[in-house]
Design a protein around this motif. Structure first.
Motif, PDB file in Angstrom:
ATOM      1  N   VAL A 243       0.815  -1.202   0.000  1.00 57.08           N
ATOM      2  CA  VAL A 243       0.000   0.000   0.000  1.00 57.08           C
ATOM      3  C   VAL A 243       0.855   1.261   0.000  1.00 57.08           C
ATOM      4  O   VAL A 243       0.390   2.344  -0.346  1.00 57.08           O
ATOM      5  N   SER A 244       2.128   1.138   0.402  1.00 59.83           N
ATOM      6  CA  SER A 244       3.038   2.281   0.412  1.00 59.83           C
ATOM      7  C   SER A 244       4.465   1.775   0.271  1.00 59.83           C
ATOM      8  O   SER A 244       4.753   0.591   0.510  1.00 59.83           O
ATOM      9  N   SER A 245       5.366   2.678  -0.078  1.00 56.80           N
ATOM     10  CA  SER A 245       6.778   2.312  -0.179  1.00 56.80           C
ATOM     11  C   SER A 245       7.325   1.890   1.180  1.00 56.80           C
ATOM     12  O   SER A 245       8.117   0.938   1.273  1.00 56.80           O
ATOM     13  N   TYR A 246       6.910   2.569   2.234  1.00 60.09           N
ATOM     14  CA  TYR A 246       7.396   2.244   3.576  1.00 60.09           C
ATOM     15  C   TYR A 246       6.985   0.830   3.989  1.00 60.09           C
ATOM     16  O   TYR A 246       7.688   0.166   4.756  1.00 60.09           O
ATOM     17  N   ALA A 247       5.854   0.363   3.479  1.00 58.61           N
ATOM     18  CA  ALA A 247       5.382  -0.977   3.818  1.00 58.61           C
ATOM     19  C   ALA A 247       6.337  -2.064   3.329  1.00 58.61           C
ATOM     20  O   ALA A 247       6.325  -3.181   3.844  1.00 58.61           O
ATOM     21  N   THR A 248       7.181  -1.743   2.340  1.00 54.64           N
ATOM     22  CA  THR A 248       8.115  -2.740   1.807  1.00 54.64           C
ATOM     23  C   THR A 248       9.292  -2.989   2.733  1.00 54.64           C
ATOM     24  O   THR A 248      10.035  -3.952   2.551  1.00 54.64           O
ATOM     25  N   MET A 249       9.463  -2.136   3.737  1.00 54.71           N
ATOM     26  CA  MET A 249      10.663  -2.187   4.563  1.00 54.71           C
ATOM     27  C   MET A 249      10.761  -3.466   5.391  1.00 54.71           C
ATOM     28  O   MET A 249      11.809  -4.081   5.491  1.00 54.71           O
ATOM     29  N   HIS A 250       9.651  -3.898   5.996  1.00 54.41           N
ATOM     30  CA  HIS A 250       9.666  -5.036   6.915  1.00 54.41           C
ATOM     31  C   HIS A 250       8.228  -5.543   7.062  1.00 54.41           C
ATOM     32  O   HIS A 250       7.279  -4.747   6.966  1.00 54.41           O
ATOM     33  N   PRO A 251       8.018  -6.840   7.290  1.00 53.59           N
ATOM     34  CA  PRO A 251       6.650  -7.341   7.480  1.00 53.59           C
ATOM     35  C   PRO A 251       5.863  -6.597   8.554  1.00 53.59           C
ATOM     36  O   PRO A 251       4.648  -6.391   8.415  1.00 53.59           O
ATOM     37  N   ALA A 252       6.546  -6.175   9.627  1.00 46.95           N
ATOM     38  CA  ALA A 252       5.855  -5.435  10.684  1.00 46.95           C
ATOM     39  C   ALA A 252       5.342  -4.094  10.183  1.00 46.95           C
ATOM     40  O   ALA A 252       4.246  -3.652  10.554  1.00 46.95           O
ATOM     41  N   GLU A 253       6.122  -3.433   9.308  1.00 50.86           N
ATOM     42  CA  GLU A 253       5.689  -2.147   8.765  1.00 50.86           C
ATOM     43  C   GLU A 253       4.608  -2.331   7.697  1.00 50.86           C
ATOM     44  O   GLU A 253       3.723  -1.484   7.547  1.00 50.86           O
ATOM     45  N   ASP A 254       4.679  -3.424   6.963  1.00 51.39           N
ATOM     46  CA  ASP A 254       3.631  -3.732   5.996  1.00 51.39           C
ATOM     47  C   ASP A 254       2.298  -3.911   6.718  1.00 51.39           C
ATOM     48  O   ASP A 254       1.263  -3.368   6.318  1.00 51.39           O
ATOM     49  N   TRP A 255       2.311  -4.663   7.821  1.00 49.79           N
ATOM     50  CA  TRP A 255       1.107  -4.841   8.622  1.00 49.79           C
ATOM     51  C   TRP A 255       0.589  -3.501   9.149  1.00 49.79           C
ATOM     52  O   TRP A 255      -0.599  -3.195   9.037  1.00 49.79           O
ATOM     53  N   ALA A 256       1.485  -2.688   9.734  1.00 47.51           N
ATOM     54  CA  ALA A 256       1.068  -1.425  10.344  1.00 47.51           C
ATOM     55  C   ALA A 256       0.511  -0.453   9.305  1.00 47.51           C
ATOM     56  O   ALA A 256      -0.483   0.233   9.559  1.00 47.51           O
ATOM     57  N   GLU A 257       1.148  -0.389   8.139  1.00 51.89           N
ATOM     58  CA  GLU A 257       0.653   0.484   7.076  1.00 51.89           C
ATOM     59  C   GLU A 257      -0.719   0.022   6.582  1.00 51.89           C
ATOM     60  O   GLU A 257      -1.625   0.832   6.388  1.00 51.89           O
ATOM     61  N   THR A 258      -0.871  -1.279   6.387  1.00 47.81           N
ATOM     62  CA  THR A 258      -2.150  -1.816   5.910  1.00 47.81           C
ATOM     63  C   THR A 258      -3.231  -1.640   6.966  1.00 47.81           C
ATOM     64  O   THR A 258      -4.376  -1.310   6.644  1.00 47.81           O
ATOM     65  N   PHE A 259      -2.872  -1.847   8.232  1.00 48.21           N
ATOM     66  CA  PHE A 259      -3.806  -1.647   9.338  1.00 48.21           C
ATOM     67  C   PHE A 259      -4.285  -0.195   9.366  1.00 48.21           C
ATOM     68  O   PHE A 259      -5.485   0.082   9.523  1.00 48.21           O
ATOM     69  N   ALA A 260      -3.354   0.738   9.205  1.00 46.16           N
ATOM     70  CA  ALA A 260      -3.711   2.159   9.208  1.00 46.16           C
ATOM     71  C   ALA A 260      -4.681   2.481   8.082  1.00 46.16           C
ATOM     72  O   ALA A 260      -5.650   3.236   8.275  1.00 46.16           O
ATOM     73  N   HIS A 261      -4.451   1.903   6.913  1.00 49.07           N
ATOM     74  CA  HIS A 261      -5.349   2.172   5.787  1.00 49.07           C
ATOM     75  C   HIS A 261      -6.728   1.575   6.022  1.00 49.07           C
ATOM     76  O   HIS A 261      -7.739   2.157   5.622  1.00 49.07           O
ATOM     77  N   TYR A 262      -6.771   0.428   6.680  1.00 46.07           N
ATOM     78  CA  TYR A 262      -8.077  -0.141   7.034  1.00 46.07           C
ATOM     79  C   TYR A 262      -8.840   0.828   7.938  1.00 46.07           C
ATOM     80  O   TYR A 262     -10.036   1.069   7.738  1.00 46.07           O
ATOM     81  N   LEU A 263      -8.149   1.422   8.918  1.00 44.65           N
ATOM     82  CA  LEU A 263      -8.799   2.394   9.801  1.00 44.65           C
ATOM     83  C   LEU A 263      -9.196   3.649   9.031  1.00 44.65           C
ATOM     84  O   LEU A 263     -10.274   4.219   9.271  1.00 44.65           O
ATOM     85  N   HIS A 264      -8.334   4.112   8.115  1.00 46.32           N
ATOM     86  CA  HIS A 264      -8.706   5.259   7.270  1.00 46.32           C
ATOM     87  C   HIS A 264     -10.034   4.990   6.574  1.00 46.32           C
ATOM     88  O   HIS A 264     -10.955   5.823   6.570  1.00 46.32           O
ATOM     89  N   ILE A 265     -10.119   3.840   5.946  1.00 44.35           N
ATOM     90  CA  ILE A 265     -11.281   3.491   5.136  1.00 44.35           C
ATOM     91  C   ILE A 265     -12.536   3.375   5.992  1.00 44.35           C
ATOM     92  O   ILE A 265     -13.585   3.940   5.653  1.00 44.35           O
ATOM     93  N   ARG A 266     -12.438   2.678   7.114  1.00 47.56           N
ATOM     94  CA  ARG A 266     -13.624   2.469   7.937  1.00 47.56           C
ATOM     95  C   ARG A 266     -14.157   3.781   8.503  1.00 47.56           C
ATOM     96  O   ARG A 266     -15.368   4.022   8.511  1.00 47.56           O
ATOM     97  N   ASP A 267     -13.264   4.639   9.000  1.00 44.75           N
ATOM     98  CA  ASP A 267     -13.724   5.886   9.610  1.00 44.75           C
ATOM     99  C   ASP A 267     -14.281   6.843   8.559  1.00 44.75           C
ATOM    100  O   ASP A 267     -15.289   7.522   8.799  1.00 44.75           O
ATOM    101  N   THR A 268     -13.651   6.899   7.396  1.00 45.97           N
ATOM    102  CA  THR A 268     -14.144   7.786   6.342  1.00 45.97           C
ATOM    103  C   THR A 268     -15.497   7.318   5.827  1.00 45.97           C
ATOM    104  O   THR A 268     -16.396   8.133   5.575  1.00 45.97           O
ATOM    105  N   LEU A 269     -15.675   6.008   5.676  1.00 46.68           N
ATOM    106  CA  LEU A 269     -16.980   5.482   5.276  1.00 46.68           C
ATOM    107  C   LEU A 269     -18.046   5.806   6.317  1.00 46.68           C
ATOM    108  O   LEU A 269     -19.170   6.192   5.973  1.00 46.68           O
ATOM    109  N   ASP A 270     -17.710   5.663   7.585  1.00 51.37           N
ATOM    110  CA  ASP A 270     -18.646   5.959   8.661  1.00 51.37           C
ATOM    111  C   ASP A 270     -19.079   7.420   8.610  1.00 51.37           C
ATOM    112  O   ASP A 270     -20.270   7.741   8.735  1.00 51.37           O
ATOM    113  N   THR A 271     -18.118   8.320   8.416  1.00 49.58           N
ATOM    114  CA  THR A 271     -18.428   9.748   8.333  1.00 49.58           C
ATOM    115  C   THR A 271     -19.282  10.051   7.116  1.00 49.58           C
ATOM    116  O   THR A 271     -20.268  10.799   7.198  1.00 49.58           O
ATOM    117  N   ALA A 272     -18.901   9.478   5.975  1.00 47.86           N
ATOM    118  CA  ALA A 272     -19.656   9.721   4.735  1.00 47.86           C
ATOM    119  C   ALA A 272     -21.091   9.234   4.872  1.00 47.86           C
ATOM    120  O   ALA A 272     -22.032   9.904   4.419  1.00 47.86           O
TER     121      ALA A 272
END
Length: 391
Positions: A243-272
């Motif tokens: 999902v981002s260049s930083y996510a390629t750095m390490h599996p832990a960062e890939d998880w954290a970046e993807t997790f953050a995007h999941y939260l972005h999506i859920r909260d924005t959908l809720d607001t919309a």
């Protein structure tokens, strides 16, 4: 985030309001009610949208962190205010003499309150340091102007450099690191992803094999991966799998970046959905459980993100969501959704349903209590949702 209304006059309110600008009512956010309530006394406090000022007051961080959350009055402390649920999670902050850092601290706490509300909406556990002194959640919000601060997560403690609250500093870093997006709320969502990996995945034998298949080995040497990433950056073809260049750095960062995007999506959908430009079923109140739940989320997200990007361009702004979600990223995000889905089922008692009823919902059934007790809820088969083929 919800569309809040003043209980007294019906004026639209923002999540951060502590006063209604229409009728002048004092307001406080109730975490139990997920609503802004009027703080009053006497007969004015006797309706459902009000609390008695003798029993509730605003958080002790009202001025230093602009916190508008309600806390119960402690009779033993008299007029001395207590900290709210969100502010109690903060373990370290700037001293009162550091006015520049305090301004950034208030901005960080504002973002953290949004994070806490979303985590509660998603039924994710919030275990503080009092409950778990070794691994409970805490926030250290410090300024790198006065000490060395590295934003990150360690054993439940999330550290944030308050310099990120300065728009100029944050934009300079965003450009230097070639990031399309960088916000305080984004930092919190990323770091909380690390916390939930250790809390929900690293300790669960059933999740670890799937994590490794999707993200890689979490025990890969982190320091080596970090050094390599800052020397070489992400691979040229990273957009196909991350999902981002930083996510390629390490599996832990890939998880954290993807997790953050999941939260972005859920909260924005809720607001919309709260404001009527996404389907009403996209709110947190409507649980998206079962095998089809994630597909429904993405079906609703993609056209909304496209539309919001086009609106931003019409205003001469950059895209609101400048990211692509390839099939591999969606598979990773589905795994995250599955874990959160199962956490929601574990909280069946909060909704008043039995486990059997909630599992029926998760299998694609629609429940209508129809005035009956939760254990006798009516269950009927709902129509199958349209599946989305991501690519």
């Amino acid at each position: 985030m919800r569309d809040f209304l003043c209980p007294n006059c019906g004026q639209h309110l923002a999540f951060e309001n502590s006063v209604c600008l229409s009728c002048g009512s004092a307001l406080g956010f109730s975490l139990d009610d997920m609503a802004l309530l009027v703080i009053s006394s006497g007969e004015d406090s006797e309706h459902g949208g009000a609390v008695d000022s003798g029993q509730y007051q605003l958080c002790a961080n009202l001025h230093v962190a602009e916190c508008n959350w309600l806390v119960k009055v402690n009779p033993e402390r008299g007029a001395v205010a207590e900290l709210c649920t969100s502010c109690k999670l903060t373990r370290a902050r700037p001293n009162n003499a550091d006015t520049a850092a305090l301004a950034a601290f208030a901005a960080a706490e504002k973002a953290k309150r949004r994070l806490v509300v979303e985590l509660i909406d998603l039924k994710l556990p919030i275990v503080n340091r009092d409950e778990d002194p070794q691994y409970g959640r805490a926030f250290d919000l410090k300024s790198s102007q006065s000490e060395n601060v590295v934003t990150g997560h360690h054993n439940g403690v999330i550290t944030l450099d308050l310099a990120e609250g300065d728009d100029v500093h944050r934009e300079q870093l965003r450009i230097a690191m070639d990031e399309p997006y960088r916000t305080l709320l984004g930092h919190f969502r990323h770091e909380i992803g690390h916390y939930y990996f250790h809390r929900l995945v690293d300790t669960a034998e059933e999740y670890l094999p799937r994590f490794c298949a999707l993200f890689g080995d979490p025990d890969t040497d982190y320091r080596q991966a970090l050094g390599r990433h800052y020397r070489q950056g992400g691979p040229p073809s990273w957009t196909k799998d991350y999902v981002s260049s930083y996510a390629t750095m390490h599996p832990a960062e890939d998880w954290a970046e993807t997790f953050a995007h999941y939260l972005h999506i859920r909260d924005t959908l809720d607001t919309a959905a709260a404001f009527g430009f996404a389907p009403s079923g996209a709110t947190f109140d409507r649980r998206m459980l079962g095998p089809s739940g994630f597909d429904t989320i993405i079906d609703r997200w993609l056209p909304l993100a496209w539309a919001l990007n086009m609106v931003n361009r019409s205003m001469g702004r950059d895209d609101l969501y400048p990211f692509v979600l390839p099939t591999v990223v969606l598979a990773k995000m589905r795994f995250i959704h599955t874990i959160i889905d199962e956490m929601a089922i574990q909280h069946v008692g909060e909704a008043g349903y039995t486990r059997a009823t909630m599992e029926a919902i998760a299998d694609g059934l629609e429940v209508s209590s129809g005035g009956e007790s939760p254990s006798h809820a009516n269950i009927s088969r709902s129509s199958a949702p349209v599946m989305h083929g991501a690519g």
